[in-house]
Design a protein around this motif. Structure first.
Motif: not given
Length: 111
Positions: A38-39, A42-49
């Motif tokens: 998810r992103q 204003g934030k970096l894309r991050e891993w969720v699952a």
């Protein structure tokens, strides 16, 4: 060529639930793991699952206990069930397989 299409996003109140879907084509779906990211603005894309090929599941700290990743191999689809949603879960959610990204689906959680 793998193609991924996400759906199921929308607007929900805090505490509510959504189920995201990621439909895959052009790949040996059941032989590969799938991940959700998810992103937020204003934030970096991050891993969720991640749902690994062998069926193991892994979750980020923010997702653990609230989100569930699953798959339906007969439909070449992976799901992300999201419960107890919080405003900080607001983001564009993407699925990824074999280095390929979908176009994303917007999730907005109102307080």
């Amino acid at each position: 060529q793998v193609q991924l299409v996400e759906s199921g996003g929308g607007l929900v109140q805090a505490g509510g639930s959504l189920r995201l879907s990621c439909a895959a084509s052009g790949s040996d779906f059941s032989s590969n793991g799938m991940s959700w990211y998810r992103q937020a603005p204003g934030k970096l894309r991050e891993w969720v699952a991640t749902l690994a090929r062998g069926g193991a599941t892994l979750y980020s700290g923010s997702a653990k206990g609230r989100f569930t990743i699953s798959r339906d191999n007969s439909e070449n689809t992976v799901f992300l069930q999201m419960n107890s949603l919080k405003p900080e879960d607001t983001a564009v959610y993407y699925c990824k397989q074999q280095g390929v990204w979908g176009q994303g689906t917007q999730v907005t959680v109102s307080s």
